[in-house]
Design a protein around this motif. Sequence first.
Motif, mmCIF file in Angstrom:
data_model
loop_
_atom_site.group_PDB
_atom_site.id
_atom_site.type_symbol
_atom_site.label_atom_id
_atom_site.label_comp_id
_atom_site.label_asym_id
_atom_site.label_seq_id
_atom_site.Cartn_x
_atom_site.Cartn_y
_atom_site.Cartn_z
ATOM 1 N N GLY A 243 -38.659 34.825 49.268
ATOM 2 C CA GLY A 243 -37.842 33.620 48.667
ATOM 3 C C GLY A 243 -36.840 33.351 48.048
ATOM 4 O O GLY A 243 -36.086 32.563 47.276
ATOM 5 N N LEU A 244 -36.664 32.707 49.878
ATOM 6 C CA LEU A 244 -35.362 32.373 49.481
ATOM 7 C C LEU A 244 -34.673 30.667 49.357
ATOM 8 O O LEU A 244 -34.436 29.709 48.415
ATOM 9 N N GLY A 245 -35.752 29.710 50.827
ATOM 10 C CA GLY A 245 -36.181 28.872 49.913
ATOM 11 C C GLY A 245 -37.058 27.722 50.615
ATOM 12 O O GLY A 245 -38.078 28.566 50.780
ATOM 13 N N GLY A 246 -36.904 26.804 50.971
ATOM 14 C CA GLY A 246 -38.632 25.806 50.685
ATOM 15 C C GLY A 246 -38.363 24.371 50.791
ATOM 16 O O GLY A 246 -37.077 24.191 50.208
ATOM 17 N N GLY A 247 -39.851 23.626 50.665
ATOM 18 C CA GLY A 247 -39.227 22.419 50.876
ATOM 19 C C GLY A 247 -40.589 21.919 50.258
ATOM 20 O O GLY A 247 -41.521 22.356 50.848
ATOM 21 N N ILE A 248 -40.911 20.324 50.248
ATOM 22 C CA ILE A 248 -41.290 19.640 49.130
ATOM 23 C C ILE A 248 -41.770 18.424 50.040
ATOM 24 O O ILE A 248 -40.353 17.901 49.547
ATOM 25 N N PHE A 249 -42.336 17.910 50.985
ATOM 26 C CA PHE A 249 -42.550 15.912 50.862
ATOM 27 C C PHE A 249 -43.796 16.076 50.209
ATOM 28 O O PHE A 249 -44.866 15.636 50.120
ATOM 29 N N SER A 250 -43.620 14.733 49.610
ATOM 30 C CA SER A 250 -44.209 13.650 49.024
ATOM 31 C C SER A 250 -43.717 12.599 48.463
ATOM 32 O O SER A 250 -42.279 12.627 48.247
ATOM 33 N N LYS A 251 -44.126 11.445 48.264
ATOM 34 C CA LYS A 251 -43.626 10.316 48.031
ATOM 35 C C LYS A 251 -43.299 10.551 46.215
ATOM 36 O O LYS A 251 -42.980 9.603 45.680
ATOM 37 N N ASP A 252 -44.061 10.959 45.682
ATOM 38 C CA ASP A 252 -43.886 11.460 44.456
ATOM 39 C C ASP A 252 -42.752 12.123 43.909
ATOM 40 O O ASP A 252 -42.629 13.631 44.202
ATOM 41 N N GLU A 253 -41.247 11.602 43.999
ATOM 42 C CA GLU A 253 -40.463 12.276 43.559
ATOM 43 C C GLU A 253 -40.025 13.178 42.120
ATOM 44 O O GLU A 253 -39.723 14.823 42.303
ATOM 45 N N ASP A 254 -40.816 12.507 41.477
ATOM 46 C CA ASP A 254 -41.062 13.289 40.368
ATOM 47 C C ASP A 254 -41.985 14.735 39.916
ATOM 48 O O ASP A 254 -41.736 16.178 39.815
ATOM 49 N N LYS A 255 -42.935 14.700 40.572
ATOM 50 C CA LYS A 255 -43.654 15.701 41.288
ATOM 51 C C LYS A 255 -43.324 16.816 41.916
ATOM 52 O O LYS A 255 -43.835 17.608 41.531
ATOM 53 N N ALA A 256 -42.530 15.906 43.039
ATOM 54 C CA ALA A 256 -42.093 17.368 43.946
ATOM 55 C C ALA A 256 -40.485 17.871 42.942
ATOM 56 O O ALA A 256 -40.515 18.928 42.848
ATOM 57 N N LEU A 257 -40.175 17.570 42.443
ATOM 58 C CA LEU A 257 -39.218 17.864 41.272
ATOM 59 C C LEU A 257 -39.879 18.990 40.189
ATOM 60 O O LEU A 257 -39.164 20.206 40.092
ATOM 61 N N GLN A 258 -40.635 18.709 40.284
ATOM 62 C CA GLN A 258 -41.559 19.441 38.806
ATOM 63 C C GLN A 258 -42.297 20.779 39.424
ATOM 64 O O GLN A 258 -41.857 21.839 39.443
ATOM 65 N N LEU A 259 -42.670 20.420 40.559
ATOM 66 C CA LEU A 259 -43.346 21.396 41.288
ATOM 67 C C LEU A 259 -41.939 22.290 41.705
ATOM 68 O O LEU A 259 -42.224 23.527 41.558
ATOM 69 N N ALA A 260 -40.244 22.603 41.924
ATOM 70 C CA ALA A 260 -39.643 22.959 42.469
ATOM 71 C C ALA A 260 -39.011 23.644 41.418
ATOM 72 O O ALA A 260 -39.131 24.347 41.507
ATOM 73 N N ARG A 261 -38.704 22.883 40.486
ATOM 74 C CA ARG A 261 -38.542 23.448 38.908
ATOM 75 C C ARG A 261 -38.965 24.802 38.818
ATOM 76 O O ARG A 261 -38.379 25.361 38.351
ATOM 77 N N ASP A 262 -40.180 24.464 38.172
ATOM 78 C CA ASP A 262 -41.079 25.320 37.116
ATOM 79 C C ASP A 262 -41.804 26.427 38.543
ATOM 80 O O ASP A 262 -42.313 26.881 37.612
ATOM 81 N N HIS A 263 -41.859 25.852 40.010
ATOM 82 C CA HIS A 263 -43.820 26.698 40.250
ATOM 83 C C HIS A 263 -42.910 27.233 41.418
ATOM 84 O O HIS A 263 -43.478 28.114 42.085
ATOM 85 N N PHE A 264 -42.616 26.680 42.543
ATOM 86 C CA PHE A 264 -41.648 26.973 43.956
ATOM 87 C C PHE A 264 -40.465 28.645 43.214
ATOM 88 O O PHE A 264 -39.623 28.560 42.843
ATOM 89 N N ASP A 265 -40.566 29.708 43.838
ATOM 90 C CA ASP A 265 -39.895 30.816 43.515
ATOM 91 C C ASP A 265 -39.212 31.210 44.526
ATOM 92 O O ASP A 265 -39.696 31.685 45.345
ATOM 93 N N THR A 266 -38.025 30.424 44.473
ATOM 94 C CA THR A 266 -37.093 30.369 45.532
ATOM 95 C C THR A 266 -36.260 30.243 44.848
ATOM 96 O O THR A 266 -35.846 29.679 43.500
ATOM 97 N N GLY A 267 -34.973 30.655 45.602
ATOM 98 C CA GLY A 267 -33.127 30.373 45.311
ATOM 99 C C GLY A 267 -33.539 28.592 45.266
ATOM 100 O O GLY A 267 -32.054 28.013 45.130
ATOM 101 N N MET A 268 -33.982 28.319 46.540
ATOM 102 C CA MET A 268 -32.942 26.625 46.771
ATOM 103 C C MET A 268 -34.963 25.760 46.971
ATOM 104 O O MET A 268 -35.452 26.702 48.086
ATOM 105 N N VAL A 269 -34.942 24.855 46.763
ATOM 106 C CA VAL A 269 -35.811 23.765 47.738
ATOM 107 C C VAL A 269 -35.483 22.297 48.158
ATOM 108 O O VAL A 269 -34.236 22.403 47.265
#
Length: 458
Positions: free
Chosen positions: A389-415
């Motif tokens: 769970g070090l890092g990761g990334g999300i590609f989406s045109k919906d930045e709000d959706k990506a931010l919500q996934l990164a903040r609330d669901h991605f189990d890593t230290g960096m996104v």
Amino acid sequence: MTHISTTNPATEETIATYDVMTSDVAFDKIEKCHEAFLEWRTKSHADRAPYLRKIAAALRDNADAFATLMTEETGKLLRDGQTEVKLCAQIFEYTAEHGPEILADEDRKHSGGEKRGMITYAPIGVIYSIQPWNFPVYQPVRVLASNLMAGNGVILKHASICTGSGLMLRDVCMKAGLPEGLFDVVIVDHDTSDAMIENKLVRGVTMTGSDGGGRHIGQVATKNLKKSVLELGSNDAYLVLEDADIELAVKTCVQGRLYNNSETCVSAKRFVVTEAVYDAFTSAFVEQMKAIRLGDPTAEDTQLGPLSSAEQFDTISEQVSKSVEGGAEVLCGGSAPDRTGYYYPATVLANCQPGTPAYDDEIFGPVAAIIKAKDDADAMRIANDSRYGLGGGIFSKDEDKALQLARDHFDTGMVRINSFGAADPNMPFGGVKDSGFGREHGGFGMKEFVNTKAIYLP
């Protein structure tokens, strides 16, 4: 083991040979570091800052020499080495500028706000820094800069294959005016290294490397009640969601997989692609990976240099073979060219299955693992289906959706959202789960090895 040798991975030629130190020599360096610390800790944070700025300037002055040596020792692209040294200078400059404020004493009321108190961040002593070869200057610098500002001393045990780079960093720091002994380098075997952790003058241990190595070092440190910070790699997942900009995703994922010869703990390694865009992403991604120019790391047009060592080459080859045996399909690459040097081509594996290295482990080389997801929710599930769970990334045109996934669901230290990058001096760096614990950069690293002291006033 009485000596070690460094080898150029592009030519397989020996660069230099170094004597391995006895425990007596290593312990003497610890004692001298402690003596230097006793003087260094009396300086204010503001008084330490000019030393860091001088080191930053010296790094910039020696960027070409550092880059050349790093390329010789690890196969790093020459231009990547120059970029690395500039980042190191920025880290020292950031620490010099912000350290005095971050570590300043804090006034705080207590007993219902009726009495005065103060919080101070006091240095603790000698910090033992165990670092890997993939960023021969940056890895030790991110520990060194923060701990010098905090008031500590540092002893570095660098990876054997980049011994010369570690010694060059020490020499540059000394020539820049850092007090003698405050930062030094040891060349020791694993038994002596463990004994150094146990040495009473060593107050903290920080290590970057494999989760297996981190587990051992963490246990030795904990047994001796020493604080540790561990950054232990990952198999970072980059999600390509149904509404992703495919052109941007492909370009960024190629960069994210191949950055620094693909030997980066926080690089993109697993590509979790939703079914809706799977074919479009995969065909374009494979096309760009096929076009990558493998060759001499000193040549300007080279995009991918050799792996760092014969051991690394053998490990990557075995991981690919086991992944294919477990059901993965090779879409490009997958077999090494017949040439001198530890070269491995840009490789793409599809249909990667749980229980195989491409799905479960960290592949520290130019091998991309593509995993198909049913939809966005399934992609997030697969990304978190990892012991790392070090890092990761999300590609989406919906930045709000990506931010919500990164903040609330991605189990890593960096996104990363719609981007790729390795590190930034102003942002915390570190992970969770088997990727370790503790943080560096962003001011957080300066407070990892200090005594947060509460002082009560009447």
